[in-house]
Write an enzyme that holds these catalytic residues in place. Sequence first.
Site, PDB file in Angstrom:
ATOM      1  N   HIS A 121     -12.236   7.797   1.836  1.00 57.22           N
ATOM      2  CA  HIS A 121     -12.674   6.447   1.013  1.00 57.22           C
ATOM      3  C   HIS A 121     -11.867   5.330   1.346  1.00 57.22           C
ATOM      4  CE1 HIS A 121     -14.517   4.613  -2.460  1.00 57.22           C
ATOM      5  NE2 HIS A 121     -13.267   4.561  -3.213  1.00 57.22           N
ATOM      6  N   VAL A 179      -9.765  11.363  -8.989  1.00 58.09           N
ATOM      7  CA  VAL A 179     -10.622   9.985  -8.938  1.00 58.09           C
ATOM      8  C   VAL A 179      -9.648   8.824  -8.294  1.00 58.09           C
ATOM      9  CG1 VAL A 179     -11.704   8.091  -9.973  1.00 58.09           C
ATOM     10  CG2 VAL A 179     -12.187  10.579 -10.605  1.00 58.09           C
ATOM     11  N   SER A 180      -8.277   9.141  -8.460  1.00 55.76           N
ATOM     12  CA  SER A 180      -7.379   8.187  -8.394  1.00 55.76           C
ATOM     13  C   SER A 180      -7.094   7.909  -6.706  1.00 55.76           C
ATOM     14  CB  SER A 180      -6.128   8.709  -8.715  1.00 55.76           C
ATOM     15  OG  SER A 180      -5.906   8.946 -10.109  1.00 55.76           O
ATOM     16  N   ASN A 181      -6.835   6.596  -6.370  1.00 56.21           N
ATOM     17  CA  ASN A 181      -6.773   5.939  -5.088  1.00 56.21           C
ATOM     18  C   ASN A 181      -5.311   6.395  -4.418  1.00 56.21           C
ATOM     19  OD1 ASN A 181      -9.077   5.497  -3.873  1.00 56.21           O
ATOM     20  ND2 ASN A 181      -9.406   3.687  -5.297  1.00 56.21           N
ATOM     21  N   ASN A 219       1.459   6.603  -6.802  1.00 55.21           N
ATOM     22  CA  ASN A 219       0.200   7.547  -7.305  1.00 55.21           C
ATOM     23  C   ASN A 219       0.499   8.947  -6.965  1.00 55.21           C
ATOM     24  OD1 ASN A 219      -0.589   5.155  -8.382  1.00 55.21           O
ATOM     25  ND2 ASN A 219      -2.548   4.931  -7.246  1.00 55.21           N
ATOM     26  N   ARG A 263       0.759  -1.106   0.019  1.00 54.88           N
ATOM     27  CA  ARG A 263      -0.125  -0.086   0.062  1.00 54.88           C
ATOM     28  C   ARG A 263       0.899   1.219  -0.030  1.00 54.88           C
ATOM     29  NH1 ARG A 263      -5.501  -0.163   3.498  1.00 54.88           N
ATOM     30  NH2 ARG A 263      -6.175  -2.452   2.351  1.00 54.88           N
ATOM     31  N   ARG A 296     -23.653   2.881  -3.573  1.00 56.03           N
ATOM     32  CA  ARG A 296     -23.589   1.381  -3.262  1.00 56.03           C
ATOM     33  C   ARG A 296     -24.614   1.413  -1.924  1.00 56.03           C
ATOM     34  NH1 ARG A 296     -17.211   1.265  -4.181  1.00 56.03           N
ATOM     35  NH2 ARG A 296     -17.266   0.438  -6.262  1.00 56.03           N
TER      36      ARG A 296
HETATM   37  N1  LIG Z   1     -12.536   7.360  -6.281  1.00 59.79           N
HETATM   38  C1  LIG Z   1     -13.094   6.300  -6.767  1.00 59.79           C
HETATM   39  O1  LIG Z   1     -14.353   5.903  -6.084  1.00 59.79           O
HETATM   40  C2  LIG Z   1     -12.465   5.250  -7.626  1.00 59.79           C
HETATM   41  C3  LIG Z   1     -11.254   5.439  -7.506  1.00 59.79           C
HETATM   42  N2  LIG Z   1     -10.553   4.268  -8.654  1.00 59.79           N
HETATM   43  C4  LIG Z   1      -9.116   4.641  -8.713  1.00 59.79           C
HETATM   44  O2  LIG Z   1      -8.872   5.467  -9.871  1.00 59.79           O
HETATM   45  C5  LIG Z   1      -7.487   5.020 -10.550  1.00 59.79           C
HETATM   46  C6  LIG Z   1      -7.862   4.301 -12.181  1.00 59.79           C
HETATM   47  O3  LIG Z   1      -8.494   3.016 -12.075  1.00 59.79           O
HETATM   48  P1  LIG Z   1      -8.746   2.451 -13.307  1.00 59.79           P
HETATM   49  O4  LIG Z   1      -9.252   3.577 -14.460  1.00 59.79           O
HETATM   50  O5  LIG Z   1      -9.678   1.311 -12.979  1.00 59.79           O
HETATM   51  O6  LIG Z   1      -7.252   1.990 -13.742  1.00 59.79           O
HETATM   52  P2  LIG Z   1      -6.752   1.694 -15.145  1.00 59.79           P
HETATM   53  O7  LIG Z   1      -5.575   0.793 -14.824  1.00 59.79           O
HETATM   54  O8  LIG Z   1      -7.828   1.215 -16.140  1.00 59.79           O
HETATM   55  O9  LIG Z   1      -6.322   2.925 -15.774  1.00 59.79           O
HETATM   56  C7  LIG Z   1      -5.019   3.901 -15.475  1.00 59.79           C
HETATM   57  C8  LIG Z   1      -4.575   4.437 -16.506  1.00 59.79           C
HETATM   58  O10 LIG Z   1      -3.586   5.397 -15.790  1.00 59.79           O
HETATM   59  C9  LIG Z   1      -2.545   5.249 -17.096  1.00 59.79           C
HETATM   60  N3  LIG Z   1      -1.269   5.772 -16.326  1.00 59.79           N
HETATM   61  C10 LIG Z   1      -0.414   4.834 -15.562  1.00 59.79           C
HETATM   62  N4  LIG Z   1       0.892   5.505 -15.383  1.00 59.79           N
HETATM   63  C11 LIG Z   1       0.624   6.561 -15.749  1.00 59.79           C
HETATM   64  C12 LIG Z   1       1.545   7.908 -15.875  1.00 59.79           C
HETATM   65  N5  LIG Z   1       2.659   7.719 -15.101  1.00 59.79           N
HETATM   66  N6  LIG Z   1       1.057   8.862 -16.416  1.00 59.79           N
HETATM   67  C13 LIG Z   1      -0.162   9.155 -16.810  1.00 59.79           C
HETATM   68  N7  LIG Z   1      -1.017   7.940 -16.947  1.00 59.79           N
HETATM   69  C14 LIG Z   1      -0.645   6.795 -16.415  1.00 59.79           C
HETATM   70  C15 LIG Z   1      -2.623   4.053 -17.657  1.00 59.79           C
HETATM   71  O11 LIG Z   1      -2.200   4.009 -18.944  1.00 59.79           O
HETATM   72  C16 LIG Z   1      -4.073   3.847 -17.565  1.00 59.79           C
HETATM   73  O12 LIG Z   1      -4.913   4.325 -18.880  1.00 59.79           O
HETATM   74  C17 LIG Z   1      -7.183   3.945  -9.698  1.00 59.79           C
HETATM   75  O13 LIG Z   1      -6.326   4.751  -8.851  1.00 59.79           O
HETATM   76  C18 LIG Z   1      -8.361   3.502  -8.976  1.00 59.79           C
HETATM   77  O14 LIG Z   1      -8.025   2.845  -7.560  1.00 59.79           O
HETATM   78  C19 LIG Z   1     -11.293   3.491  -9.388  1.00 59.79           C
HETATM   79  C20 LIG Z   1     -12.569   3.371  -9.018  1.00 59.79           C
HETATM   80  C21 LIG Z   1     -13.367   4.298  -8.226  1.00 59.79           C
HETATM   81  C1  LIG Z   2     -11.686   1.303  -6.704  1.00 61.79           C
HETATM   82  C2  LIG Z   2     -12.559   1.998  -5.676  1.00 61.79           C
HETATM   83  O1  LIG Z   2     -12.122   2.901  -5.046  1.00 61.79           O
HETATM   84  C3  LIG Z   2     -13.886   1.753  -5.549  1.00 61.79           C
HETATM   85  O2  LIG Z   2     -14.477   1.040  -6.436  1.00 61.79           O
HETATM   86  O3  LIG Z   2     -14.517   2.198  -4.340  1.00 61.79           O
END
Ligand SMILES: NC(=O)C1=CN([C@@H]2O[C@H](COP(=O)(O)OP(=O)(O)OC[C@H]3O[C@@H](n4cnc5c(N)ncnc54)[C@H](O)[C@@H]3O)[C@@H](O)[C@H]2O)C=CC1
Ligand SMILES: CC(=O)C(=O)O
Length: 223
Positions: free
Chosen positions: A90, A33-35, A10, A3, A66
Amino acid sequence: MSRDDLLRKNYQIVSSVTRQAMEHSPDAILVVVSNPLDAMVQTALRASGLPKARVVGMAGVLDSARMRAFIAAEVNVSVDNVHAFVLGGHGDDMVPLPRYSTVAGIPLPDFMSEEAIARIVERTRKGGGEIVAYLKTGSAYYAPSAAIVEMVDAILKDKKKILPCTAYLEGEYGVDGLSLGVPVKLGRSGVEEVIEIKLTPDEQAALDRSAAAVRELTEKIGV
Ligand SMILES: NC(=O)C1=CN([C@@H]2O[C@H](COP(=O)(O)OP(=O)(O)OC[C@H]3O[C@@H](n4cnc5c(N)ncnc54)[C@H](O)[C@@H]3O)[C@@H](O)[C@H]2O)C=CC1
Ligand SMILES: CC(=O)C(=O)O
Protein backbone atom coordinates in the site's frame (compact mmCIF):
# COMPACT_ATOMS: atom_id res chain seq x y z
CA MET A 1 8.32 13.76 11.45
CA SER A 2 10.29 11.84 8.82
CA ARG A 3 8.95 8.63 7.25
CA ASP A 4 11.47 6.68 9.31
CA ASP A 5 10.33 8.38 12.52
CA LEU A 6 6.72 7.55 11.63
CA LEU A 7 7.66 3.94 10.89
CA ARG A 8 9.35 3.53 14.25
CA LYS A 9 6.62 5.37 16.20
CA ASN A 10 3.82 3.33 14.62
CA TYR A 11 5.84 0.15 15.12
CA GLN A 12 5.87 0.91 18.86
CA ILE A 13 2.16 1.75 18.98
CA VAL A 14 1.02 -1.25 16.90
CA SER A 15 3.25 -3.67 18.85
CA SER A 16 1.98 -2.39 22.18
CA VAL A 17 -1.71 -2.26 21.18
CA THR A 18 -1.47 -5.76 19.67
CA ARG A 19 0.07 -7.24 22.81
CA GLN A 20 -2.67 -5.64 24.94
CA ALA A 21 -5.40 -6.93 22.59
CA MET A 22 -3.95 -10.44 22.80
CA GLU A 23 -4.19 -10.42 26.62
CA HIS A 24 -7.96 -10.00 26.36
CA SER A 25 -8.73 -11.69 23.02
CA PRO A 26 -6.16 -14.41 22.39
CA ASP A 27 -8.22 -15.98 19.58
CA ALA A 28 -8.91 -12.75 17.70
CA ILE A 29 -8.56 -12.19 13.99
CA LEU A 30 -6.69 -8.89 13.59
CA VAL A 31 -7.54 -6.53 10.74
CA VAL A 32 -4.70 -4.01 10.63
CA VAL A 33 -5.21 -0.55 9.12
CA SER A 34 -2.29 1.57 10.44
CA ASN A 35 0.38 2.76 8.03
CA PRO A 36 2.81 1.90 6.64
CA LEU A 37 0.26 -0.84 6.14
CA ASP A 38 2.16 -3.92 5.05
CA ALA A 39 4.96 -3.38 7.59
CA MET A 40 2.37 -2.85 10.36
CA VAL A 41 0.59 -6.11 9.42
CA GLN A 42 3.89 -7.89 9.86
CA THR A 43 4.46 -6.04 13.16
CA ALA A 44 1.05 -7.23 14.43
CA LEU A 45 1.75 -10.77 13.23
CA ARG A 46 5.04 -10.91 15.15
CA ALA A 47 3.72 -9.13 18.27
CA SER A 48 0.58 -11.28 18.50
CA GLY A 49 2.14 -14.68 17.90
CA LEU A 50 -1.07 -15.54 16.04
CA PRO A 51 -1.03 -17.92 13.06
CA LYS A 52 -0.63 -16.05 9.76
CA ALA A 53 -4.26 -16.71 8.77
CA ARG A 54 -5.47 -14.55 11.68
CA VAL A 55 -3.63 -11.34 10.82
CA VAL A 56 -4.74 -9.49 7.71
CA GLY A 57 -4.33 -5.94 6.45
CA MET A 58 -6.79 -3.55 4.82
CA ALA A 59 -5.52 -1.65 1.79
CA GLY A 60 -6.27 -3.54 -1.40
CA VAL A 61 -10.05 -3.25 -0.97
CA LEU A 62 -9.66 0.52 -0.64
CA ASP A 63 -7.15 0.87 -3.47
CA SER A 64 -9.27 -1.19 -5.85
CA ALA A 65 -12.41 0.76 -4.85
CA ARG A 66 -10.57 3.95 -5.80
CA MET A 67 -9.44 2.44 -9.10
CA ARG A 68 -13.02 1.32 -9.82
CA ALA A 69 -14.30 4.84 -9.18
CA PHE A 70 -11.66 6.39 -11.46
CA ILE A 71 -12.42 3.92 -14.27
CA ALA A 72 -16.19 4.46 -13.94
CA ALA A 73 -15.75 8.23 -14.09
CA GLU A 74 -13.41 8.02 -17.09
CA VAL A 75 -15.75 5.91 -19.24
CA ASN A 76 -18.98 7.28 -17.76
CA VAL A 77 -20.51 3.97 -16.66
CA SER A 78 -21.91 2.75 -13.36
CA VAL A 79 -19.23 1.81 -10.86
CA ASP A 80 -21.27 -1.42 -10.44
CA ASN A 81 -20.05 -2.43 -13.93
CA VAL A 82 -16.41 -2.07 -12.98
CA HIS A 83 -14.06 -4.56 -11.36
CA ALA A 84 -10.52 -3.48 -10.51
CA PHE A 85 -7.53 -5.45 -9.35
CA VAL A 86 -4.62 -4.13 -7.28
CA LEU A 87 -1.68 -6.13 -5.92
CA GLY A 88 1.38 -5.30 -3.83
CA GLY A 89 2.18 -2.96 -0.97
CA HIS A 90 0.00 0.00 0.00
CA GLY A 91 2.35 2.68 -1.27
CA ASP A 92 3.65 4.38 -4.37
CA ASP A 93 4.87 1.00 -5.65
CA MET A 94 1.46 -0.69 -5.51
CA VAL A 95 0.61 -2.69 -8.63
CA PRO A 96 -2.78 -1.91 -10.22
CA LEU A 97 -3.43 -4.63 -12.82
CA PRO A 98 -5.38 -3.31 -15.86
CA ARG A 99 -5.32 -6.76 -17.53
CA TYR A 100 -7.38 -8.18 -14.67
CA SER A 101 -9.62 -5.11 -14.38
CA THR A 102 -12.85 -5.13 -16.34
CA VAL A 103 -15.82 -3.03 -17.42
CA ALA A 104 -18.89 -5.29 -17.68
CA GLY A 105 -16.50 -8.23 -18.04
CA ILE A 106 -14.42 -6.58 -20.81
CA PRO A 107 -10.71 -6.32 -19.91
CA LEU A 108 -9.62 -2.70 -19.47
CA PRO A 109 -7.03 -2.73 -22.30
CA ASP A 110 -9.90 -3.55 -24.72
CA PHE A 111 -12.00 -0.70 -23.40
CA MET A 112 -9.72 2.29 -22.80
CA SER A 113 -6.67 3.92 -24.35
CA GLU A 114 -3.22 3.15 -22.96
CA GLU A 115 -2.88 6.81 -21.99
CA ALA A 116 -6.13 6.76 -19.97
CA ILE A 117 -5.12 3.51 -18.26
CA ALA A 118 -1.70 4.93 -17.33
CA ARG A 119 -3.41 8.02 -15.84
CA ILE A 120 -5.78 5.87 -13.77
CA VAL A 121 -2.96 3.61 -12.55
CA GLU A 122 -0.98 6.66 -11.38
CA ARG A 123 -4.01 8.26 -9.71
CA THR A 124 -4.78 4.98 -7.91
CA ARG A 125 -1.21 4.82 -6.58
CA LYS A 126 -1.49 8.38 -5.24
CA GLY A 127 -5.14 8.13 -4.11
CA GLY A 128 -4.40 8.33 -0.37
CA GLY A 129 -2.26 11.46 -0.84
CA GLU A 130 -4.95 13.08 -3.01
CA ILE A 131 -7.44 12.88 -0.13
CA VAL A 132 -4.90 14.08 2.45
CA ALA A 133 -4.22 17.12 0.25
CA TYR A 134 -7.95 17.99 0.36
CA LEU A 135 -8.40 17.32 4.07
CA LYS A 136 -5.11 19.01 5.10
CA THR A 137 -5.12 17.63 8.67
CA GLY A 138 -6.25 14.01 8.30
CA SER A 139 -6.51 11.06 5.99
CA ALA A 140 -9.42 9.36 4.23
CA TYR A 141 -11.99 7.80 6.55
CA TYR A 142 -15.24 7.00 4.71
CA ALA A 143 -13.89 4.62 2.05
CA PRO A 144 -11.39 2.98 4.46
CA SER A 145 -14.26 2.34 6.91
CA ALA A 146 -16.38 0.78 4.14
CA ALA A 147 -13.42 -1.42 3.16
CA ILE A 148 -12.92 -2.60 6.75
CA VAL A 149 -16.64 -3.38 7.04
CA GLU A 150 -16.50 -5.47 3.85
CA MET A 151 -13.58 -7.51 5.23
CA VAL A 152 -15.10 -7.99 8.69
CA ASP A 153 -18.44 -8.95 7.12
CA ALA A 154 -16.69 -11.60 5.00
CA ILE A 155 -15.03 -13.05 8.12
CA LEU A 156 -18.01 -12.90 10.49
CA LYS A 157 -20.43 -14.35 7.92
CA ASP A 158 -17.89 -16.89 6.63
CA LYS A 159 -18.49 -15.61 3.09
CA LYS A 160 -15.32 -17.11 1.56
CA LYS A 161 -15.06 -13.83 -0.33
CA ILE A 162 -12.03 -13.18 -2.52
CA LEU A 163 -10.67 -9.73 -1.72
CA PRO A 164 -7.30 -8.04 -2.16
CA CYS A 165 -5.77 -7.91 1.33
CA THR A 166 -2.34 -7.88 2.92
CA ALA A 167 -1.39 -11.39 4.01
CA TYR A 168 1.83 -13.10 5.07
CA LEU A 169 3.38 -14.88 2.09
CA GLU A 170 5.59 -17.94 2.26
CA GLY A 171 6.57 -18.48 -1.34
CA GLU A 172 3.38 -17.37 -3.08
CA TYR A 173 4.11 -15.00 -5.97
CA GLY A 174 7.80 -15.76 -5.37
CA VAL A 175 7.72 -13.77 -2.11
CA ASP A 176 8.87 -15.46 1.08
CA GLY A 177 8.47 -14.26 4.67
CA LEU A 178 6.73 -10.96 3.94
CA SER A 179 3.25 -9.43 4.35
CA LEU A 180 2.03 -8.07 1.02
CA GLY A 181 -1.21 -7.26 -0.81
CA VAL A 182 -2.60 -10.24 -2.76
CA PRO A 183 -6.04 -11.70 -3.47
CA VAL A 184 -7.13 -13.89 -0.56
CA LYS A 185 -10.21 -15.87 0.40
CA LEU A 186 -11.65 -14.40 3.62
CA GLY A 187 -13.85 -16.53 5.84
CA ARG A 188 -14.40 -17.50 9.47
CA SER A 189 -10.77 -18.69 9.83
CA GLY A 190 -9.43 -15.40 8.47
CA VAL A 191 -7.17 -15.73 5.43
CA GLU A 192 -8.27 -19.17 4.24
CA GLU A 193 -6.31 -19.15 0.99
CA VAL A 194 -3.97 -16.96 -1.01
CA ILE A 195 -5.19 -16.91 -4.60
CA GLU A 196 -2.33 -16.99 -7.10
CA ILE A 197 -2.93 -15.56 -10.56
CA LYS A 198 -0.61 -15.68 -13.56
CA LEU A 199 1.46 -12.53 -14.02
CA THR A 200 3.34 -11.34 -17.08
CA PRO A 201 7.10 -10.72 -16.58
CA ASP A 202 6.42 -6.96 -16.34
CA GLU A 203 3.69 -7.43 -13.73
CA GLN A 204 5.91 -9.81 -11.72
CA ALA A 205 8.78 -7.30 -11.88
CA ALA A 206 6.46 -4.56 -10.58
CA LEU A 207 5.32 -6.83 -7.75
CA ASP A 208 8.95 -7.67 -6.92
CA ARG A 209 9.74 -3.93 -6.71
CA SER A 210 6.77 -3.40 -4.41
CA ALA A 211 7.83 -6.33 -2.21
CA ALA A 212 11.37 -4.93 -2.02
CA ALA A 213 10.02 -1.56 -0.85
CA VAL A 214 7.99 -3.26 1.91
CA ARG A 215 10.92 -5.48 2.90
CA GLU A 216 13.11 -2.41 3.32
CA LEU A 217 10.66 -1.21 5.99
CA THR A 218 10.26 -4.55 7.78
CA GLU A 219 14.04 -4.90 7.95
CA LYS A 220 14.38 -1.41 9.47
CA ILE A 221 12.10 -2.37 12.35
CA GLY A 222 13.31 -5.98 12.51
CA VAL A 223 9.96 -7.75 12.04
N1 LIG B 1 -4.76 1.05 5.29
C1 LIG B 1 -5.35 2.09 4.75
O1 LIG B 1 -5.79 2.05 3.61
C2 LIG B 1 -5.51 3.34 5.56
C3 LIG B 1 -4.71 3.54 6.64
N2 LIG B 1 -4.86 4.64 7.43
C4 LIG B 1 -3.97 4.73 8.57
O2 LIG B 1 -4.71 4.46 9.76
C5 LIG B 1 -4.08 5.11 10.87
C6 LIG B 1 -5.08 5.91 11.64
O3 LIG B 1 -5.58 6.94 10.81
P1 LIG B 1 -6.72 7.92 11.34
O4 LIG B 1 -7.79 7.11 12.01
O5 LIG B 1 -7.08 8.81 10.23
O6 LIG B 1 -5.89 8.73 12.43
P2 LIG B 1 -6.45 9.54 13.67
O7 LIG B 1 -5.36 10.50 14.04
O8 LIG B 1 -7.83 10.03 13.43
O9 LIG B 1 -6.57 8.42 14.80
C7 LIG B 1 -5.45 7.85 15.41
C8 LIG B 1 -5.90 7.35 16.77
O10 LIG B 1 -4.79 6.69 17.39
C9 LIG B 1 -4.80 7.04 18.77
N3 LIG B 1 -3.44 6.87 19.32
C10 LIG B 1 -2.37 7.66 19.17
N4 LIG B 1 -1.32 7.18 19.86
C11 LIG B 1 -1.73 6.05 20.47
C12 LIG B 1 -1.13 5.10 21.31
N5 LIG B 1 0.14 5.24 21.70
N6 LIG B 1 -1.87 4.06 21.75
C13 LIG B 1 -3.14 3.91 21.37
N7 LIG B 1 -3.79 4.78 20.56
C14 LIG B 1 -3.09 5.83 20.11
C15 LIG B 1 -5.24 8.50 18.78
O11 LIG B 1 -5.74 8.86 20.04
C16 LIG B 1 -6.33 8.47 17.70
O12 LIG B 1 -7.58 8.13 18.25
C17 LIG B 1 -2.95 5.93 10.28
O13 LIG B 1 -1.75 5.20 10.39
C18 LIG B 1 -3.36 6.09 8.83
O14 LIG B 1 -2.27 6.35 7.98
C19 LIG B 1 -5.85 5.55 7.21
C20 LIG B 1 -6.67 5.40 6.12
C21 LIG B 1 -6.55 4.31 5.19
C1 LIG C 1 -4.17 7.00 4.38
C2 LIG C 1 -4.13 5.93 3.38
O1 LIG C 1 -3.35 5.00 3.49
C3 LIG C 1 -5.05 6.00 2.28
O2 LIG C 1 -6.00 6.79 2.29
O3 LIG C 1 -4.85 5.26 1.30
